[in-house]
Design a protein around this motif. Structure first.
Motif, short mmCIF file in Angstrom:
data_model
loop_
_atom_site.label_atom_id
_atom_site.label_comp_id
_atom_site.label_asym_id
_atom_site.label_seq_id
_atom_site.Cartn_x
_atom_site.Cartn_y
_atom_site.Cartn_z
N ASP A 261 -30.73 10.20 21.17
CA ASP A 261 -29.86 9.31 20.78
C ASP A 261 -30.51 8.20 19.63
O ASP A 261 -30.48 7.22 19.47
CB ASP A 261 -29.21 8.36 21.94
N TYR A 262 -31.80 8.77 19.13
CA TYR A 262 -32.78 8.26 18.23
C TYR A 262 -32.95 9.16 16.96
O TYR A 262 -33.08 10.23 17.20
CB TYR A 262 -33.59 7.53 18.75
N ASN A 263 -33.69 8.60 15.80
CA ASN A 263 -34.17 9.27 14.86
C ASN A 263 -35.52 9.34 14.81
O ASN A 263 -36.16 8.53 15.78
CB ASN A 263 -33.72 8.72 13.42
N ILE A 264 -35.98 10.39 14.18
CA ILE A 264 -37.66 10.57 14.53
C ILE A 264 -38.20 10.50 12.82
O ILE A 264 -37.53 11.44 12.02
CB ILE A 264 -38.00 11.95 15.25
N TYR A 265 -39.20 9.71 12.64
CA TYR A 265 -39.57 9.83 11.32
C TYR A 265 -41.08 9.69 11.32
O TYR A 265 -41.78 9.78 12.33
CB TYR A 265 -39.19 8.20 10.57
N SER A 266 -41.64 10.19 9.99
CA SER A 266 -42.99 10.27 9.72
C SER A 266 -43.21 9.07 8.77
O SER A 266 -42.19 8.67 7.92
CB SER A 266 -43.37 11.49 8.93
N TYR A 267 -44.54 8.43 8.86
CA TYR A 267 -44.97 7.45 8.05
C TYR A 267 -46.30 7.66 7.22
O TYR A 267 -47.27 8.02 7.88
CB TYR A 267 -45.13 6.11 8.79
N GLU A 268 -46.33 7.70 5.97
CA GLU A 268 -47.42 8.08 4.90
C GLU A 268 -47.92 9.24 5.34
O GLU A 268 -49.27 9.51 5.27
CB GLU A 268 -48.22 6.98 4.92
N GLY A 269 -47.21 10.50 5.64
CA GLY A 269 -47.75 11.53 5.87
C GLY A 269 -46.69 12.91 6.41
O GLY A 269 -45.56 12.38 6.55
N SER A 270 -47.20 13.83 6.66
CA SER A 270 -46.45 15.06 7.33
C SER A 270 -47.03 15.17 8.78
O SER A 270 -48.15 15.24 8.94
CB SER A 270 -46.41 16.13 6.51
N ILE A 271 -45.92 15.68 9.53
CA ILE A 271 -46.41 15.85 11.10
C ILE A 271 -46.26 17.40 11.40
O ILE A 271 -45.05 17.89 11.22
CB ILE A 271 -45.49 14.91 11.69
N ASN A 272 -47.01 17.97 11.97
CA ASN A 272 -47.02 19.33 12.67
C ASN A 272 -47.43 19.16 14.06
O ASN A 272 -48.04 18.16 14.57
CB ASN A 272 -48.16 20.07 12.11
N ILE A 273 -47.33 20.13 14.74
CA ILE A 273 -47.69 20.20 16.21
C ILE A 273 -48.32 21.61 16.45
O ILE A 273 -47.66 22.49 16.03
CB ILE A 273 -46.41 20.01 17.08
N LEU A 274 -49.30 21.78 17.17
CA LEU A 274 -50.10 22.84 17.58
C LEU A 274 -49.45 23.13 19.17
O LEU A 274 -49.89 22.28 19.89
CB LEU A 274 -51.43 22.83 17.59
N ILE A 275 -48.86 24.18 19.20
CA ILE A 275 -48.32 24.40 20.79
C ILE A 275 -49.06 25.90 21.22
O ILE A 275 -48.78 27.11 20.50
CB ILE A 275 -46.96 24.68 20.80
N ASN A 276 -49.78 25.81 22.28
CA ASN A 276 -50.39 27.07 22.64
C ASN A 276 -51.28 27.91 21.35
O ASN A 276 -50.90 29.20 21.44
CB ASN A 276 -49.56 27.99 23.56
#
Length: 427
Positions: free
Chosen positions: A332-347
């Motif tokens: 029920d909320y938005n997700i933002y990035s600030y001054e960059g891009s976001i990746n995630i490392l999963i396994n």
């Protein structure tokens, strides 16, 4: 002319039948050895082998195991584990003994990894394999395949080992040896024992002695629980059906696992939810397979890492939306990035955070739960703003802010290390 055509047709049919028979034999043999089939499973219920999963090291050679081999990883790999106060997966050891001990004709190929942790927490790893050879000998007038045990030991992680090395003993004939678990008031000892009296030709002959594998105290706690990750594919009031993730050991048994929730269950699991199922260790080989769950957690993985990439060059737009709450019913909320891009490392697999969230590889709630734990464990720094309770989590390379303002803002921002709530200009 007609005879020639008939001959060609019959020959073609024969070739087809022979080829089909060969494919059946190959596929049947591959299924027995947990390999990919070439043509078909031929109506049999068989889950094909998993794709390589970096988080699962069950099938990795002993020599190639990671230097840091944690207790958690050893449990996941279904090793038999001995610590100072507890043993894990004794049911796996009992299965290995049942498969490889006793009557030669009924033995099965199997391998078990045994991990003993020193007082300092260093793992000493022993791998015991039982192999069936192509060579045969005559037993009670019948040809029987020769067998052998193979024992590999690796003490290179032991800080106080006098001579850190990996040793291999491949000359342990199954015809004269069997695996044995001997219990006494002082200790329980696992060893490979002689089952026959050896008549040596001369003093130069190799001497065959019992081979000690490991031991543990009789009063240790026994933990036989196992766990796996998967996705809910069917949800009813009294049970859920879970598809184990590729790479999970239990998937070799079945690709669908039924888990009872009890007659008076109040828990609700949506289809597509990622879960971690901890169970007793026993799998009922029906279809779908069944397990007795000890605990069911809404969890996608143990191992993930947020990766923040600065924008170069800087653009005029500092804040970018990763995911709008209208795109999914999970938040029920938005997700933002600030001054960059976001990746995630999963396994071991890196992807954009957006794709990971949309593909249900991870949830934002799990990321925030981990951030709270990291803050509690003092792995990171953080603070709570006096705006209604917004929380900041400061990692080495990025900052995460979970808004909780009096105005009702619940959005999440992930950004540069120096990001503060004032930069976001929240309303």
């Amino acid at each position: 002319m007609n005879k020639k055509i008939l001959t060609i047709i019959i020959s073609t049919i024969l070739i087809f039948v022979i080829a089909l028979g060969i494919l059946y034999i190959i596929d049947n043999n591959n299924m027995k050895n947990n390999k990919h089939v070439i043509f078909s499973t031929w109506g049999k219920k068989y889950a094909t082998p998993d794709k390589k999963d970096p988080s699962n090291t069950t099938n990795i050679e002993l020599e190639n195991l990671p230097k840091e081999y944690s207790l958690e990883q050893a449990v996941k790999d279904e090793c038999f584990i001995i610590t100072n106060s507890k043993i894990y997966n004794k049911n796996r050891l009992e299965e290995f003994i049942q498969n490889t001990g006793g009557n030669t004709e009924n033995r099965k190929e199997d391998t078990i990894r045994i991990v003993e942790y020193t007082r300092e927490g260093d793992p000493i790893i022993t791998e015991v394999s039982f192999k069936i050879k192509d060579e045969t000998y005559i037993l009670s007038g019948k040809p029987v395949n020769k067998t052998t045990y193979i024992v590999k030991r690796d003490n290179t992680r032991d800080t106080f080992a006098e001579e850190p090395k990996i040793t291999v003993d491949e000359d342990i004939p199954g015809e004269i040896y069997t695996i044995s678990l001997q219990e006494s008031n002082k200790e329980t000892k696992l060893s490979i024992e002689l089952t026959a009296e050896i008549q040596y030709v001369d003093s130069n002959s190799k001497i065959y002695d019992p081979i000690n594998i490991c031991s543990y105290l009789p009063n240790v706690e026994i933990s036989n629980s196992s766990y796996f990750y998967g996705k809910v594919i069917e949800a009813k009031q009294n049970y859920i059906l879970v598809e184990p993730n590729e790479g999970e050991q239990i998937r070799k048994t079945a690709d669908k696992i039924s888990i009872g929730l009890g007659e008076y269950n109040d828990a609700l699991y949506e289809i597509g939810t990622n879960v971690k199922v901890t169970y007793t260790g026993y799998v009922m080989e029906s279809y779908p397979a069944k397990v007795d769950a000890i605990k069911i957690e809404l969890k996608s993985t143990e191992n993930f890492e947020i990766r923040f990439y600065d924008k170069h060059p800087q653009t005029g737009t500092k804040i970018n939306k990763i995911l709008d709450k209208s795109e999914t019913n999970k938040y029920d909320y938005n997700i933002y990035s600030y001054e960059g891009s976001i990746n995630i490392l999963i396994n071991g697999e890196e992807m954009s955070l957006r794709n990971a969230l949309l593909e249900n590889k991870i949830t934002m709630d799990e990321i925030i739960v981990k951030a709270n734990k990291d803050l509690s464990d003092k792995k990171i720094t953080g603070d709570t703003y006096k705006d209604g309770g917004s929380q900041v989590y400061e990692y080495e390379n990025y900052t995460l802010i979970k808004c909780h303002t009096l105005a009702g803002n619940r959005d999440v921002y992930i950004g540069a290390k120096n990001m503060s709530i004032n930069d976001l200009k929240l309303k």
